[in-house]
Design a protein around this motif. Sequence first.
Motif, PDB file in Angstrom:
ATOM      1  N   ARG A  11       0.854  -1.196   0.000  1.00 59.28           N
ATOM      2  CA  ARG A  11       0.000   0.000   0.000  1.00 59.28           C
ATOM      3  C   ARG A  11       0.885   1.240   0.000  1.00 59.28           C
ATOM      4  O   ARG A  11       1.109   1.834  -1.042  1.00 59.28           O
ATOM      5  CB  ARG A  11      -0.956  -0.052   1.214  1.00 59.28           C
ATOM      6  N   ASP A  12       1.492   1.587   1.106  1.00 61.80           N
ATOM      7  CA  ASP A  12       2.333   2.789   1.137  1.00 61.80           C
ATOM      8  C   ASP A  12       3.553   2.607   0.225  1.00 61.80           C
ATOM      9  O   ASP A  12       3.959   3.526  -0.489  1.00 61.80           O
ATOM     10  CB  ASP A  12       2.787   3.077   2.573  1.00 61.80           C
ATOM     11  N   PHE A  73      -6.881  -1.609   3.479  1.00 58.85           N
ATOM     12  CA  PHE A  73      -6.696  -0.218   3.922  1.00 58.85           C
ATOM     13  C   PHE A  73      -7.775   0.670   3.305  1.00 58.85           C
ATOM     14  O   PHE A  73      -8.147   0.487   2.141  1.00 58.85           O
ATOM     15  CB  PHE A  73      -5.306   0.244   3.472  1.00 58.85           C
ATOM     16  N   VAL A 103      -7.405   5.181   7.589  1.00 55.18           N
ATOM     17  CA  VAL A 103      -6.680   6.434   7.745  1.00 55.18           C
ATOM     18  C   VAL A 103      -7.681   7.465   8.268  1.00 55.18           C
ATOM     19  O   VAL A 103      -8.796   7.586   7.753  1.00 55.18           O
ATOM     20  CB  VAL A 103      -5.981   6.862   6.426  1.00 55.18           C
ATOM     21  N   ASP A 143      -4.928   4.557  11.503  1.00 54.37           N
ATOM     22  CA  ASP A 143      -3.710   5.330  11.199  1.00 54.37           C
ATOM     23  C   ASP A 143      -4.030   6.807  11.403  1.00 54.37           C
ATOM     24  O   ASP A 143      -4.780   7.393  10.601  1.00 54.37           O
ATOM     25  CB  ASP A 143      -3.299   5.136   9.727  1.00 54.37           C
ATOM     26  N   GLU A 145      -3.405  10.107  10.722  1.00 56.15           N
ATOM     27  CA  GLU A 145      -2.608  10.845   9.732  1.00 56.15           C
ATOM     28  C   GLU A 145      -2.151  12.177  10.323  1.00 56.15           C
ATOM     29  O   GLU A 145      -2.940  12.860  10.971  1.00 56.15           O
ATOM     30  CB  GLU A 145      -3.529  11.084   8.524  1.00 56.15           C
ATOM     31  N   CYS A 176       1.067   8.504  13.062  1.00 55.26           N
ATOM     32  CA  CYS A 176       1.761   8.632  11.773  1.00 55.26           C
ATOM     33  C   CYS A 176       2.535   9.936  11.687  1.00 55.26           C
ATOM     34  O   CYS A 176       1.999  11.005  11.996  1.00 55.26           O
ATOM     35  CB  CYS A 176       0.761   8.587  10.627  1.00 55.26           C
ATOM     36  N   THR A 178       3.258  11.581   8.914  1.00 51.85           N
ATOM     37  CA  THR A 178       2.865  11.536   7.494  1.00 51.85           C
ATOM     38  C   THR A 178       3.783  12.375   6.624  1.00 51.85           C
ATOM     39  O   THR A 178       4.158  11.971   5.525  1.00 51.85           O
ATOM     40  CB  THR A 178       1.411  12.025   7.375  1.00 51.85           C
ATOM     41  N   HIS A 208       4.086   4.772  12.451  1.00 53.50           N
ATOM     42  CA  HIS A 208       4.209   4.757  10.990  1.00 53.50           C
ATOM     43  C   HIS A 208       5.033   5.995  10.622  1.00 53.50           C
ATOM     44  O   HIS A 208       4.576   7.117  10.814  1.00 53.50           O
ATOM     45  CB  HIS A 208       2.812   4.818  10.348  1.00 53.50           C
ATOM     46  N   GLN A 210       7.275   8.176   7.833  1.00 53.07           N
ATOM     47  CA  GLN A 210       7.817   8.468   6.494  1.00 53.07           C
ATOM     48  C   GLN A 210       9.260   8.948   6.678  1.00 53.07           C
ATOM     49  O   GLN A 210       9.653   9.368   7.783  1.00 53.07           O
ATOM     50  CB  GLN A 210       6.959   9.524   5.793  1.00 53.07           C
TER      51      GLN A 210
HETATM   52  C1  LIG Z   1      -1.245   6.457   6.728  1.00 44.56           C
HETATM   53  C2  LIG Z   1      -0.038   6.930   6.097  1.00 44.56           C
HETATM   54  O1  LIG Z   1       0.461   6.324   5.168  1.00 44.56           O
HETATM   55  C3  LIG Z   1       0.600   8.124   6.596  1.00 44.56           C
HETATM   56  O2  LIG Z   1      -0.005   8.838   7.396  1.00 44.56           O
HETATM   57  O3  LIG Z   1       1.728   8.423   6.168  1.00 44.56           O
END
Ligand SMILES: CC(=O)C(=O)O
Length: 527
Positions: A11-12, A73, A103, A143, A145, A176, A178, A208, A210
Amino acid sequence: MTFQVYDTTLRDGAQREGLTYSVVDKLAVARLLDEFGVGFIEGGWPGAVPKDTEFFRRARTELDLKHAQLVAFGATRKVGVAVAADPQVRALLDARTPAVALVAKADLRHVERALRTTAAENLAMIRDTVTHLVAEGRRVFVDGEHFFDGYRHDPAYGAAVVETALAAGAEVMVLCDTNGGMLPSQVTAAIADLVARTGVDPGRLGMHAQNDTACAVANTIAAVEAGVRHVQGTANGYGERPGNADIFAVVANLQLKLGLPVLPEGCLEQMVRVSHAIAEIANIAPDTHQAYAGAAAFAHKAGLHASAIKVDPLLYNHVDPLVVGNGMRILITEMAGRASVELKSRELGLDLAGHPETLARVTSRVKELEAGGWSFEAADASFELLVRSELPGAAPTRPFALESYRVLVEHREDGAVVSEATVKIRVRGERVIATAEGNGPINALDEALRVGLCRHYPELRDFELADYKVRILEGSHGTGAVTRVLVETADGTGRDWTTVGVHPNVVEASWRALVDALTYGLDRAHV
Ligand SMILES: CC(=O)C(=O)O
Ligand SMILES: CC(=O)SCCNC(=O)CCNC(=O)[C@H](O)C(C)(C)COP(=O)(O)OP(=O)(O)OC[C@H]1O[C@@H](n2cnc3c(N)ncnc32)[C@H](O)[C@@H]1OP(=O)(O)O
């Protein structure tokens, strides 16, 4: 709650620029992730992405997962829409997965400006959707966000989102980052504050991250150190923008550094195989320098490292590479010392321990050649030939002696360009003259040499030039530019080897690499 390793490669990870999976690819990636032992595989967004809807349909009959549960998701219900009437929520149920991830907006600014609704309606969207899905028998992960950015702006609202999701029956509230802008200390502080403010059990929180500050793995580990027991990540860190937390590094750090047995027995050592297989499916060259899984993750170039590694490999490796399915390599370059040469030779099956003179000669020869533009780092076969020429009783058999070669390039009136090469060699006492054409001068030379040798060495027919790389090296200290050629040869049995040649003339540099390639291959064939 037991520790949860949650993978979102499908997914991500699929949000990475330039990456597209077919449904068949997604099924194959899911099988690999299961072999790696993750607990959850987020397969995509059914109802939003047609391929993902199809993936979940086929997964029901085509996947037989041993370790993982599939997760569908999607988003919380739409603003002002009854949850049972929201087609996206219906699609989540239709995916028929044991678990669902939602999300949800956790930053009040996003609620007001992106969703264009009220703080209360967003909380109602979360509550309604979680309650509905739990009532339908799903495990639900939420999640949050933009949780961390939102928490700095308005901690009370971030806390309300967490409390609402958990009170509605979410198994885990995933925090997250994000926009990926956090640093580990900020993650730690936000989680500590959230726990103090709400009294929430940190074991019901997830992370989560990034990777926009290159801290996704560090942020995930910081969250675990703050008590979080659910971590998300993707294979090789694939994901939106710079990517996601690399699940391989996250899991290895948890197991090997924090002593948390987060994967089933025997799974961690599948890491390199799974990482490279997923890269292959994603059609992305594996990152040689990736922590733990990269081919260079345990490669040592510095001579001083090698001298300590000779005593104990763990003196210069942070873990035993075998525990993640990787291996240690010694690189031979101008930075090599005698210990590097000894260890590399041992790797190639040559014992130089009792040959200090050979060691010294090979080491100084390597330094001399590297200063002249040679590079043995990627040319193990040329290095082995060099060592064997210096090692008493180990010299390789030279398959021929050169009298001369000649190469012509003809540009014809009709625009065709034809290359022709002639070699004059002595093979097993016989003088042989052979000519061949090719699509370029090097190809013609290679063909002519094979024609000349084939009667005496029929196994040459199986050898093929698998790769050919040329690099022009700038001249220095008054010398002209030189050309370095790397030739990769394969023999059709899955074996390949790389040789190097250097000379100011590209044809001669190529000839040297070709001669090493055939000498090495034929010598090996007769061992
Ligand atoms: C849910 C997600 O992928 C994010 O918040 O980055
Ligand atoms: C942080 C993340 O990475 S989350 C994962 C993001 N992944 C993706 O976006 C990939 C798949 N996405 C898609 O296929 C499409 O964007 C879809 C099908 C989800 C939506 O497409 P569209 O209906 O055309 O809407 P669009 O993408 O323009 O806008 C998203 C809508 O969802 C709403 N929305 C956004 N987040 C949420 C949420 N957490 N809960 C409910 N609704 C939300 C937006 O307000 C907007 O609503 P509007 O249509 O009333 O304006």
